[in-house]
Write a protein that holds these residues in place. Structure first.
Motif, short mmCIF file in Angstrom:
data_model
loop_
_atom_site.label_atom_id
_atom_site.label_comp_id
_atom_site.label_asym_id
_atom_site.label_seq_id
_atom_site.Cartn_x
_atom_site.Cartn_y
_atom_site.Cartn_z
N VAL A 134 0.85 -1.20 0.00
CA VAL A 134 0.00 0.00 0.00
C VAL A 134 0.88 1.24 0.00
CG1 VAL A 134 -1.76 1.30 1.26
CG2 VAL A 134 -1.84 -1.21 1.21
N THR A 135 0.57 2.16 -0.90
CA THR A 135 1.25 3.45 -0.96
C THR A 135 0.24 4.54 -0.65
OG1 THR A 135 2.77 2.64 -2.66
CG2 THR A 135 2.66 5.01 -2.34
N LEU A 136 0.51 5.35 0.36
CA LEU A 136 -0.40 6.42 0.76
C LEU A 136 0.09 7.76 0.22
CD1 LEU A 136 -0.98 5.38 4.48
CD2 LEU A 136 -2.46 4.92 2.53
N ASP A 137 -0.87 8.61 -0.15
CA ASP A 137 -0.50 9.93 -0.68
C ASP A 137 0.29 10.75 0.33
OD1 ASP A 137 -1.85 9.16 -2.91
OD2 ASP A 137 -3.66 10.37 -2.53
N ALA A 138 0.03 10.50 1.62
CA ALA A 138 0.73 11.25 2.66
C ALA A 138 2.19 10.82 2.78
CB ALA A 138 0.02 11.07 4.00
N TYR A 139 2.50 9.60 2.36
CA TYR A 139 3.88 9.09 2.43
C TYR A 139 4.24 8.46 1.08
CZ TYR A 139 2.27 9.31 7.28
OH TYR A 139 1.71 9.72 8.47
N PRO A 140 4.41 9.28 0.05
CA PRO A 140 4.61 8.76 -1.31
C PRO A 140 5.88 7.95 -1.49
CG PRO A 140 5.05 11.12 -1.23
CD PRO A 140 4.46 10.76 0.08
N GLU A 141 6.86 8.12 -0.63
CA GLU A 141 8.13 7.41 -0.78
C GLU A 141 8.16 6.09 -0.01
OE1 GLU A 141 10.26 8.54 -2.91
OE2 GLU A 141 9.00 10.28 -3.27
N GLU A 142 7.08 5.75 0.67
CA GLU A 142 7.05 4.53 1.47
C GLU A 142 6.02 3.54 0.94
OE1 GLU A 142 7.41 4.96 5.84
OE2 GLU A 142 7.11 7.09 5.47
N LYS A 143 6.31 2.25 1.12
CA LYS A 143 5.37 1.20 0.80
C LYS A 143 5.12 0.37 2.06
CE LYS A 143 6.12 0.65 -4.16
NZ LYS A 143 6.41 -0.30 -5.27
N PHE A 144 3.86 0.15 2.35
CA PHE A 144 3.49 -0.55 3.58
C PHE A 144 2.95 -1.94 3.23
CE2 PHE A 144 2.88 4.01 4.17
CZ PHE A 144 3.70 4.24 5.26
N ALA A 145 3.51 -2.94 3.91
CA ALA A 145 3.10 -4.33 3.66
C ALA A 145 1.76 -4.60 4.32
CB ALA A 145 4.16 -5.29 4.20
N GLY A 146 0.83 -5.11 3.54
CA GLY A 146 -0.49 -5.44 4.07
C GLY A 146 -0.93 -6.82 3.63
N GLU A 147 -2.12 -7.20 4.06
CA GLU A 147 -2.66 -8.51 3.71
C GLU A 147 -4.15 -8.39 3.47
OE1 GLU A 147 -3.48 -12.76 5.95
OE2 GLU A 147 -1.57 -11.75 6.30
N ILE A 148 -4.63 -9.01 2.39
CA ILE A 148 -6.05 -8.97 2.08
C ILE A 148 -6.81 -9.82 3.09
CG2 ILE A 148 -7.80 -9.60 0.38
CD1 ILE A 148 -5.82 -9.00 -1.80
N THR A 149 -7.79 -9.21 3.72
CA THR A 149 -8.57 -9.92 4.74
C THR A 149 -10.03 -10.11 4.33
OG1 THR A 149 -8.91 -7.80 5.87
CG2 THR A 149 -7.11 -9.20 6.65
N LYS A 150 -10.50 -9.31 3.36
CA LYS A 150 -11.92 -9.42 3.00
C LYS A 150 -12.13 -8.92 1.58
CE LYS A 150 -16.56 -8.00 4.53
NZ LYS A 150 -17.31 -7.20 5.53
N ILE A 151 -12.93 -9.66 0.81
CA ILE A 151 -13.33 -9.25 -0.53
C ILE A 151 -14.84 -9.33 -0.60
CG2 ILE A 151 -13.11 -9.68 -3.01
CD1 ILE A 151 -10.50 -11.12 -2.43
N ALA A 152 -15.47 -8.24 -0.97
CA ALA A 152 -16.94 -8.20 -1.01
C ALA A 152 -17.46 -9.19 -2.06
CB ALA A 152 -17.42 -6.79 -1.33
N PHE A 153 -18.58 -9.83 -1.74
CA PHE A 153 -19.19 -10.77 -2.67
C PHE A 153 -19.97 -10.03 -3.76
CE2 PHE A 153 -22.66 -13.63 -3.96
CZ PHE A 153 -21.92 -14.70 -4.42
N GLN A 154 -20.48 -8.85 -3.41
CA GLN A 154 -21.28 -8.08 -4.36
C GLN A 154 -20.48 -6.90 -4.88
OE1 GLN A 154 -25.09 -6.89 -2.89
NE2 GLN A 154 -25.62 -5.68 -4.68
N ALA A 155 -20.54 -6.69 -6.18
CA ALA A 155 -19.81 -5.60 -6.82
C ALA A 155 -20.53 -4.27 -6.63
CB ALA A 155 -19.61 -5.89 -8.30
N ILE A 156 -19.78 -3.18 -6.85
CA ILE A 156 -20.35 -1.84 -6.83
C ILE A 156 -20.03 -1.16 -8.15
CG2 ILE A 156 -20.12 -1.63 -4.32
CD1 ILE A 156 -17.67 0.19 -4.86
N THR A 157 -20.74 -0.09 -8.43
CA THR A 157 -20.46 0.71 -9.62
C THR A 157 -19.63 1.91 -9.20
OG1 THR A 157 -22.53 0.02 -10.66
CG2 THR A 157 -21.45 1.98 -11.54
N THR A 158 -18.47 2.07 -9.79
CA THR A 158 -17.58 3.17 -9.43
C THR A 158 -18.08 4.48 -10.02
OG1 THR A 158 -16.15 2.83 -11.36
CG2 THR A 158 -15.65 1.56 -9.38
#
Length: 238
Positions: free
Chosen positions: A106-130
């Motif tokens: 994950v790269t945050l706009d507040a810290y553009p030079e850093e990358k943070f290691a994360g893990e996917i914990t949930k994926i929605a079953f139903q889609a949304i319209t962007t």
């Protein structure tokens, strides 16, 4: 059964009107005191709102002082700053192969030079319209420990999901890889001349492609101007 007292009188008949009034007033005062305690206890219970998680109150629906609320009408938002989640909308074209447990950066706009290691914990079953009219699936990525409250609610950024990882592989930039007749090629510098070399590819990312065969570790790959190069063209430097 009545008990006799002095000269055969019962307790009720022995009381004078004055004593009876005093006793009745004392009883009324005691009942009132008990009722006051009960009312205060009820008020205290209704004034104390308990959340099932520890955290910081980040939103109060009724922020004005002096307004009475009850647990059934009060709406508060409590956030645990020690366990932050990055929410991303994953395009439907990228959803294949993405499952909980995969790693992400994950790269945050507040810290553009850093990358943070994360893990996917949930994926929605139903889609949304962007907002752009596309179809996406809301995805939650758990961020690392929030030291000094570095991550804050409302921060924006991007996430890269790692589908596969390999160590000690040859790779080239996606820009130098060419395709022709369902085959992949790169331009090499051999004896200061350009040579078109067929290669076999493995894992493909947005910026780099794994080369499984056709290249050696010390081969010199031409990185720019590949669209204008011809076989055998002299190459001064690369």
């Amino acid at each position: 059964m009545n008990r006799e007292t002095y000269r055969g009188q019962t307790p009720s008949t022995a009381l004078t009107n004055t004593v009876r009034r005093i006793l009745e007033k004392n009883q009324w005062d005691m009942d009132k005191a008990v009722l006051d305690v009960e009312l205060k206890d009820i008020a205290l219970k209704y004034a104390t709102l308990v959340t099932p998680i520890s955290g910081i109150v980040t939103q109060v629906e009724t922020p004005l002082a002096g307004i009475n609320i009850t647990p059934s009408t009060a709406v508060f938002k409590v956030s645990n700053p020690e366990k932050m989640i990055f929410k991303a909308n994953l395009d439907e074209t990228d959803i294949a192969g993405v499952v909980p447990g995969l790693k992400a950066q994950v790269t945050l706009d507040a810290y553009p030079e850093e990358k943070f290691a994360g893990e996917i914990t949930k994926i929605a079953f139903q889609a949304i319209t962007t907002s752009g009219g596309g179809t996406a699936f809301p995805t939650e990525i758990t961020l690392p420990q929030n030291e000094n409250f570095k991550f804050k609610l409302g921060m924006n950024g991007d996430a890269e999901i790692i589908l596969q990882t390999k160590d000690d592989v040859l790779k080239v930039s996606s820009e130098v890889l060419m395709k022709s007749d369902d085959k992949n090629y790169v331009w090499l510098v051999v004896g200061k001349k350009a040579k078109k070399q067929e290669v076999q590819t493995g894992i493909e990312g947005e910026e780099a492609v794994e080369i499984t065969s056709g290249l050696k570790e010390n081969d010199i790959v031409i990185k720019s101007g590949t669209s204008k190069i011809k076989e055998g063209q002299k190459i001064d430097s690369q």
